[in-house]
Design a protein around this motif. Structure first.
Motif, PDB file in Angstrom:
ATOM      1  N   ALA A 270     -27.227 -21.606  -9.683  1.00 47.40           N
ATOM      2  CA  ALA A 270     -28.409 -22.293  -9.149  1.00 47.40           C
ATOM      3  C   ALA A 270     -28.964 -23.288 -10.168  1.00 47.40           C
ATOM      4  O   ALA A 270     -29.318 -24.424  -9.819  1.00 47.40           O
ATOM      5  N   ILE A 271     -29.033 -22.878 -11.443  1.00 47.94           N
ATOM      6  CA  ILE A 271     -29.524 -23.786 -12.480  1.00 47.94           C
ATOM      7  C   ILE A 271     -28.560 -24.949 -12.672  1.00 47.94           C
ATOM      8  O   ILE A 271     -28.978 -26.100 -12.864  1.00 47.94           O
ATOM      9  N   GLU A 272     -27.267 -24.673 -12.603  1.00 49.72           N
ATOM     10  CA  GLU A 272     -26.275 -25.742 -12.744  1.00 49.72           C
ATOM     11  C   GLU A 272     -26.451 -26.796 -11.651  1.00 49.72           C
ATOM     12  O   GLU A 272     -26.324 -28.001 -11.912  1.00 49.72           O
ATOM     13  N   ARG A 273     -26.744 -26.352 -10.443  1.00 52.82           N
ATOM     14  CA  ARG A 273     -26.951 -27.316  -9.349  1.00 52.82           C
ATOM     15  C   ARG A 273     -28.144 -28.214  -9.646  1.00 52.82           C
ATOM     16  O   ARG A 273     -28.108 -29.429  -9.405  1.00 52.82           O
ATOM     17  N   GLU A 274     -29.219 -27.630 -10.167  1.00 51.01           N
ATOM     18  CA  GLU A 274     -30.414 -28.425 -10.452  1.00 51.01           C
ATOM     19  C   GLU A 274     -30.171 -29.406 -11.597  1.00 51.01           C
ATOM     20  O   GLU A 274     -30.632 -30.546 -11.552  1.00 51.01           O
ATOM     21  N   PRO A 280     -26.469 -35.722 -14.208  1.00 48.50           N
ATOM     22  CA  PRO A 280     -25.136 -35.154 -14.435  1.00 48.50           C
ATOM     23  C   PRO A 280     -24.785 -35.012 -15.911  1.00 48.50           C
ATOM     24  O   PRO A 280     -23.978 -34.157 -16.279  1.00 48.50           O
ATOM     25  N   GLU A 281     -25.383 -35.856 -16.764  1.00 54.11           N
ATOM     26  CA  GLU A 281     -25.087 -35.755 -18.196  1.00 54.11           C
ATOM     27  C   GLU A 281     -25.603 -34.445 -18.773  1.00 54.11           C
ATOM     28  O   GLU A 281     -25.048 -33.943 -19.755  1.00 54.11           O
ATOM     29  N   LEU A 282     -26.674 -33.904 -18.203  1.00 49.04           N
ATOM     30  CA  LEU A 282     -27.171 -32.616 -18.672  1.00 49.04           C
ATOM     31  C   LEU A 282     -26.140 -31.519 -18.432  1.00 49.04           C
ATOM     32  O   LEU A 282     -25.946 -30.632 -19.264  1.00 49.04           O
ATOM     33  N   LEU A 283     -25.489 -31.595 -17.292  1.00 54.98           N
ATOM     34  CA  LEU A 283     -24.491 -30.586 -16.946  1.00 54.98           C
ATOM     35  C   LEU A 283     -23.266 -30.685 -17.847  1.00 54.98           C
ATOM     36  O   LEU A 283     -22.557 -29.709 -18.062  1.00 54.98           O
ATOM     37  N   ALA A 284     -23.025 -31.881 -18.396  1.00 58.83           N
ATOM     38  CA  ALA A 284     -21.863 -32.088 -19.260  1.00 58.83           C
ATOM     39  C   ALA A 284     -22.139 -31.701 -20.710  1.00 58.83           C
ATOM     40  O   ALA A 284     -21.207 -31.658 -21.520  1.00 58.83           O
ATOM     41  N   LYS A 285     -23.379 -31.423 -21.053  1.00 61.31           N
ATOM     42  CA  LYS A 285     -23.701 -31.041 -22.428  1.00 61.31           C
ATOM     43  C   LYS A 285     -23.104 -29.679 -22.762  1.00 61.31           C
ATOM     44  O   LYS A 285     -22.928 -28.838 -21.876  1.00 61.31           O
ATOM     45  N   PRO A 286     -22.813 -29.430 -24.051  1.00 57.55           N
ATOM     46  CA  PRO A 286     -22.410 -28.076 -24.454  1.00 57.55           C
ATOM     47  C   PRO A 286     -23.491 -27.071 -24.068  1.00 57.55           C
ATOM     48  O   PRO A 286     -24.673 -27.297 -24.332  1.00 57.55           O
ATOM     49  N   ARG A 287     -23.077 -25.993 -23.406  1.00 53.34           N
ATOM     50  CA  ARG A 287     -24.054 -25.011 -22.912  1.00 53.34           C
ATOM     51  C   ARG A 287     -23.488 -23.613 -23.134  1.00 53.34           C
ATOM     52  O   ARG A 287     -22.401 -23.296 -22.667  1.00 53.34           O
ATOM     53  N   TRP A 288     -24.237 -22.812 -23.873  1.00 51.28           N
ATOM     54  CA  TRP A 288     -23.819 -21.449 -24.172  1.00 51.28           C
ATOM     55  C   TRP A 288     -24.615 -20.477 -23.319  1.00 51.28           C
ATOM     56  O   TRP A 288     -25.819 -20.675 -23.087  1.00 51.28           O
ATOM     57  N   LEU A 289     -23.955 -19.443 -22.870  1.00 47.25           N
ATOM     58  CA  LEU A 289     -24.582 -18.449 -22.005  1.00 47.25           C
ATOM     59  C   LEU A 289     -25.156 -17.313 -22.847  1.00 47.25           C
ATOM     60  O   LEU A 289     -24.460 -16.737 -23.692  1.00 47.25           O
ATOM     61  N   VAL A 290     -26.447 -17.017 -22.630  1.00 49.74           N
ATOM     62  CA  VAL A 290     -27.121 -15.935 -23.354  1.00 49.74           C
ATOM     63  C   VAL A 290     -27.606 -14.925 -22.315  1.00 49.74           C
ATOM     64  O   VAL A 290     -28.552 -15.192 -21.572  1.00 49.74           O
TER      65      VAL A 290
END
Length: 357
Positions: A270-274, A280-290
């Protein structure tokens, strides 16, 4: 620290002074020629980035800024004094937009950056400029030009290295308390965070980075739903996103109708969709799951559930299992983050070349 991240102001540059109509009058020279001086230029309005500021809250009380008018010209070819400029200080990271045209005028990203937002008017010409062989006593002068006037929208984008995102009550404020000296409000109800919060994480002497905690997002945030939508811009400058997810959502649902039965993997999607809808550049940033709140269940069950979430998502980037409340597992994330940022800075410096400032 609480941040007010948007404001509108009016800036008005000074008008130029009027030119003077004057004639030379001295002893034994009763009919001297024209000697009217020019008017002084009006002052301009500048914005100055100041790293000591971190909020636009002052612009709630003072919204109009005017530079000084230029003085009129005088006889004996004396020029009018130019008006003083008006310098308005703003936080580093402020984006300036012309409200009338929706044009971005500038982006103040470094301490000491200056941006001209309203230019002062030119001074008028005195009558000495209009004498000629056929008009030896001109009585013509020009008025000063008006200064520019604009309505500006100021938007503050945090200059943080790391951004925290996730649903309300995912534990972002607790996490930033655990890893930094920031003290955001923490409570067991949704939307506790109403403003972005910054925290500085010091790994060791002279090695630190800045973490930004923004209000929680909900579905529809890209369209303006919830509180987090207006703060998504703060994530655009970050180098790394830490995506916090409640590993036990049934124990802390922020809205029964919206989130009942939403699994941790569904929260991530859901967060990825937002993010994708907003930028779209935000979605392409390095993102770690906590995966947070591991303390709410037995250790083996938490590890098993975390593995299931990672498998369901097909997650390929780093992921961590933590308890922000008990500060369990948070420090290894900070060490990994510092190493990641060091690598990025070294790569950026190498790309820039040895002559880069």
């Amino acid at each position: 620290m609480k941040l007010v991240d948007e404001a509108e102001i009016e800036v008005t540059a000074g008008n130029g002074g009027n030119g003077c109509v004057g004639f030379r009058r001295e002893k034994f020279i009763p009919l001297g020629g024209p000697d009217g001086g020019d008017g002084g230029s009006g002052g301009s309005v500048w914005l100055l980035a100041d790293e000591n500021l971190n909020t636009l809250v002052d612009f709630r009380h003072e919204r109009r800024f005017r530079a000084q008018r230029g003085e009129n010209g005088m006889g004996r070819q004396m020029y009018g004094k130019g008006g003083e400029d008006r310098v308005v200080t703003v936080p580093v990271g402020t984006v300036v937009t012309n409200v009338d045209t929706d044009e971005v005028i500038g982006d103040l990203t470094r301490h000491g950056d200056r941006l001209l937002v309203a230019r002062g008017g030119k001074g008028g010409l005195g009558n000495m400029h209009f004498k000629s062989s056929v008009n030896r006593a001109p009585r013509q002068a020009t008025p000063g030009e008006p200064g520019e006037q604009r309505t500006l929208r100021l938007e503050l984008k945090l200059l943080a290295d790391v951004g925290l995102l996730g649903f309300p009550n995912a534990g972002k404020s607790t996490f930033i308390r655990a890893v930094s000296a920031a003290t955001p409000k923490v409570a067991d109800y949704p939307f506790t965070t109403l403003y972005p919060n910054l925290g500085v994480v010091s790994v060791e002497a002279h090695r630190s980075f800045v973490v930004a905690d923004i209000p929680g997002l909900i579905e529809g945030a890209a369209d303006g739903a919830g509180l987090g939508a207006q703060f998504l811009r703060h994530l655009q400058r970050t180098r790394l996103l830490l995506h916090l997810v409640d590993l036990a959502p049934a124990l802390g649902v922020y809205d029964e109708e919206e989130a009942a039965g939403m699994s941790p993997a569904e929260q991530v999607r859901a967060i990825e969709r937002e993010l994708g809808r907003h930028d779209p550049e935000l979605l392409a940033k390095p993102r770690w799951l906590v995966l947070n709140k591991a303390d709410l269940m037995p250790e083996d069950e938490a590890a098993e559930r975390a593995a299931q979430v990672v498998a369901e998502l097909g997650w390929e980037q780093p992921w961590f299992l933590v308890s922000a409340l008990g500060r369990e597992g948070t420090w290894p994330i900070m060490l990994e983050t510092m190493a990641f940022l060091d690598r990025q800075r070294a790569a950026a410096a190498e790309d820039a070349g040895p002559d880069a400032p």
